[in-house]
Design a protein around this motif. Structure first.
Motif, PDB file in Angstrom:
ATOM      1  N   ASN A  34      -6.521   4.771  -1.309  1.00  0.00           N
ATOM      2  CA  ASN A  34      -5.359   4.081  -0.764  1.00  0.00           C
ATOM      3  C   ASN A  34      -5.052   4.556   0.645  1.00  0.00           C
ATOM      4  O   ASN A  34      -4.837   3.734   1.548  1.00  0.00           O
ATOM      5  CB  ASN A  34      -4.154   4.315  -1.684  1.00  0.00           C
ATOM      6  CG  ASN A  34      -2.956   3.493  -1.281  1.00  0.00           C
ATOM      7  OD1 ASN A  34      -2.553   3.484  -0.128  1.00  0.00           O
ATOM      8  ND2 ASN A  34      -2.390   2.810  -2.242  1.00  0.00           N
ATOM      9  N   TYR A  35      -5.017   5.861   0.864  1.00  0.00           N
ATOM     10  CA  TYR A  35      -4.738   6.365   2.213  1.00  0.00           C
ATOM     11  C   TYR A  35      -5.880   6.043   3.178  1.00  0.00           C
ATOM     12  O   TYR A  35      -5.650   5.816   4.360  1.00  0.00           O
ATOM     13  CB  TYR A  35      -4.459   7.863   2.203  1.00  0.00           C
ATOM     14  CG  TYR A  35      -2.999   8.180   1.956  1.00  0.00           C
ATOM     15  CD1 TYR A  35      -2.026   7.857   2.889  1.00  0.00           C
ATOM     16  CD2 TYR A  35      -2.590   8.796   0.786  1.00  0.00           C
ATOM     17  CE1 TYR A  35      -0.694   8.136   2.667  1.00  0.00           C
ATOM     18  CE2 TYR A  35      -1.254   9.082   0.549  1.00  0.00           C
ATOM     19  CZ  TYR A  35      -0.323   8.746   1.495  1.00  0.00           C
ATOM     20  OH  TYR A  35       1.004   9.021   1.276  1.00  0.00           O
ATOM     21  N   ARG A  80       0.836  -1.208   0.000  1.00  0.00           N
ATOM     22  CA  ARG A  80       0.000   0.000   0.000  1.00  0.00           C
ATOM     23  C   ARG A  80       0.871   1.257   0.000  1.00  0.00           C
ATOM     24  O   ARG A  80       0.540   2.253  -0.642  1.00  0.00           O
ATOM     25  CB  ARG A  80      -0.942  -0.008   1.195  1.00  0.00           C
ATOM     26  CG  ARG A  80      -2.155  -0.888   1.001  1.00  0.00           C
ATOM     27  CD  ARG A  80      -3.182  -0.690   2.098  1.00  0.00           C
ATOM     28  NE  ARG A  80      -2.740  -1.150   3.400  1.00  0.00           N
ATOM     29  CZ  ARG A  80      -2.826  -2.406   3.810  1.00  0.00           C
ATOM     30  NH1 ARG A  80      -3.344  -3.332   3.034  1.00  0.00           N
ATOM     31  NH2 ARG A  80      -2.409  -2.747   5.016  1.00  0.00           N
ATOM     32  N   LYS A  81       1.986   1.223   0.721  1.00  0.00           N
ATOM     33  CA  LYS A  81       2.897   2.379   0.716  1.00  0.00           C
ATOM     34  C   LYS A  81       3.511   2.576  -0.665  1.00  0.00           C
ATOM     35  O   LYS A  81       3.654   3.702  -1.128  1.00  0.00           O
ATOM     36  CB  LYS A  81       4.014   2.194   1.747  1.00  0.00           C
ATOM     37  CG  LYS A  81       3.558   2.188   3.158  1.00  0.00           C
ATOM     38  CD  LYS A  81       3.226   3.570   3.639  1.00  0.00           C
ATOM     39  CE  LYS A  81       2.922   3.493   5.124  1.00  0.00           C
ATOM     40  NZ  LYS A  81       2.212   4.658   5.599  1.00  0.00           N
ATOM     41  N   LEU A  82       3.879   1.481  -1.332  1.00  0.00           N
ATOM     42  CA  LEU A  82       4.420   1.596  -2.685  1.00  0.00           C
ATOM     43  C   LEU A  82       3.385   2.163  -3.658  1.00  0.00           C
ATOM     44  O   LEU A  82       3.722   2.972  -4.524  1.00  0.00           O
ATOM     45  CB  LEU A  82       4.900   0.230  -3.187  1.00  0.00           C
ATOM     46  CG  LEU A  82       6.291  -0.188  -2.775  1.00  0.00           C
ATOM     47  CD1 LEU A  82       6.613  -1.572  -3.320  1.00  0.00           C
ATOM     48  CD2 LEU A  82       7.323   0.813  -3.243  1.00  0.00           C
ATOM     49  N   VAL A  83       2.135   1.753  -3.519  1.00  0.00           N
ATOM     50  CA  VAL A  83       1.070   2.307  -4.364  1.00  0.00           C
ATOM     51  C   VAL A  83       0.912   3.800  -4.094  1.00  0.00           C
ATOM     52  O   VAL A  83       0.755   4.594  -5.024  1.00  0.00           O
ATOM     53  CB  VAL A  83      -0.257   1.540  -4.136  1.00  0.00           C
ATOM     54  CG1 VAL A  83      -1.419   2.240  -4.809  1.00  0.00           C
ATOM     55  CG2 VAL A  83      -0.133   0.111  -4.646  1.00  0.00           C
ATOM     56  N   SER A  84       0.990   4.200  -2.829  1.00  0.00           N
ATOM     57  CA  SER A  84       0.921   5.625  -2.481  1.00  0.00           C
ATOM     58  C   SER A  84       2.069   6.397  -3.125  1.00  0.00           C
ATOM     59  O   SER A  84       1.872   7.508  -3.623  1.00  0.00           O
ATOM     60  CB  SER A  84       0.983   5.818  -0.971  1.00  0.00           C
ATOM     61  OG  SER A  84      -0.119   5.269  -0.348  1.00  0.00           O
ATOM     62  N   LEU A  85       3.256   5.812  -3.105  1.00  0.00           N
ATOM     63  CA  LEU A  85       4.399   6.474  -3.723  1.00  0.00           C
ATOM     64  C   LEU A  85       4.213   6.623  -5.229  1.00  0.00           C
ATOM     65  O   LEU A  85       4.511   7.669  -5.803  1.00  0.00           O
ATOM     66  CB  LEU A  85       5.685   5.706  -3.415  1.00  0.00           C
ATOM     67  CG  LEU A  85       6.182   5.775  -1.980  1.00  0.00           C
ATOM     68  CD1 LEU A  85       7.329   4.798  -1.767  1.00  0.00           C
ATOM     69  CD2 LEU A  85       6.592   7.177  -1.625  1.00  0.00           C
ATOM     70  N   GLY A  86       3.704   5.590  -5.870  1.00  0.00           N
ATOM     71  CA  GLY A  86       3.484   5.653  -7.313  1.00  0.00           C
ATOM     72  C   GLY A  86       2.412   6.653  -7.705  1.00  0.00           C
ATOM     73  O   GLY A  86       2.601   7.466  -8.621  1.00  0.00           O
ATOM     74  N   LEU A  87       1.284   6.614  -7.017  1.00  0.00           N
ATOM     75  CA  LEU A  87       0.191   7.535  -7.344  1.00  0.00           C
ATOM     76  C   LEU A  87       0.562   8.982  -7.005  1.00  0.00           C
ATOM     77  O   LEU A  87       0.296   9.898  -7.796  1.00  0.00           O
ATOM     78  CB  LEU A  87      -1.075   7.134  -6.592  1.00  0.00           C
ATOM     79  CG  LEU A  87      -1.725   5.815  -7.013  1.00  0.00           C
ATOM     80  CD1 LEU A  87      -2.861   5.464  -6.072  1.00  0.00           C
ATOM     81  CD2 LEU A  87      -2.217   5.889  -8.442  1.00  0.00           C
ATOM     82  N   GLY A  88       1.181   9.197  -5.851  1.00  0.00           N
ATOM     83  CA  GLY A  88       1.599  10.549  -5.476  1.00  0.00           C
ATOM     84  C   GLY A  88       2.644  11.111  -6.423  1.00  0.00           C
ATOM     85  O   GLY A  88       2.595  12.286  -6.795  1.00  0.00           O
TER      86      GLY A  88
END
Length: 175
Positions: free
Chosen positions: A125-126, A19-27
């Motif tokens: 995601n968040y 989930r943190k990696l998805v946050s990094l990608g989307l952000g």
């Protein structure tokens, strides 16, 4: 020379790490599109850019810190961090949707629609991170509380059989 830095592979492959990696990608996609296409023509774009960069940098720091086996936050701290990022993204996404998405006739507004979709995805995601860290925070809070007086708790002993905690304390006091 032996490398003294190791990565926590359990965290990297866990749901929290993904989930943190998805946050990094989307952000990164959000602030990359805004910065690359110079969409910062109004306050909602500046707010979205500020929130996405702040969230990306802090999430990256906490991800790398946790990937090396260290804990940056307690479960309660992770909950509050995720909650603040969720609220920030929801507010800026609403403003972005109102001021930067329509009409869709120009290419800049199509990019604005893409940012809007990415912002919705990162809000979800968040929000998911907030829910899971809230559950973890609640579990850690309830485990740290001592049992109420007279409550019957079961403890698992070495052979796997469950016994009441009261019997164990009686046996210890008899010895």
């Amino acid at each position: 020379m032996k490398c003294k830095y190791t990565l926590d592979s359990k965290y990297l492959s866990s749901g929290c790490g993904i989930r943190k990696l998805v946050s990094l990608g989307l952000g990164g996609g959000i602030f990359g599109i805004i910065a690359r296409n110079n969409i910062n023509t109004n306050d909602s774009a500046e707010a979205m850019l500020w929130v996405s960069v702040f969230a990306w940098v802090t999430t990256f720091i906490f991800y790398v810190y946790r990937a090396h086996g260290k804990v940056a936050f307690t479960a309660c701290g992770e909950f509050y961090y995720s909650l603040v990022m969720t609220i920030s993204y929801i507010v800026t996404t609403v403003f972005w949707g109102v001021y930067n998405t329509f009409p869709l006739s120009s290419p800049a507004n199509r990019r604005g629609l893409l940012v809007f979709i990415l912002a919705i995805l990162i809000c979800v995601n968040y929000l998911e991170q907030t829910i899971w860290s809230g559950i973890a925070s609640y579990k850690s809070y309830t485990k740290s509380d001592p049992p109420a007086e007279g409550a019957v708790n079961e403890a698992v002993v070495e052979n796997g059989k469950a016994e009441e905690a009261a019997e164990q304390t009686e046996q210890k006091s008899a010895d």
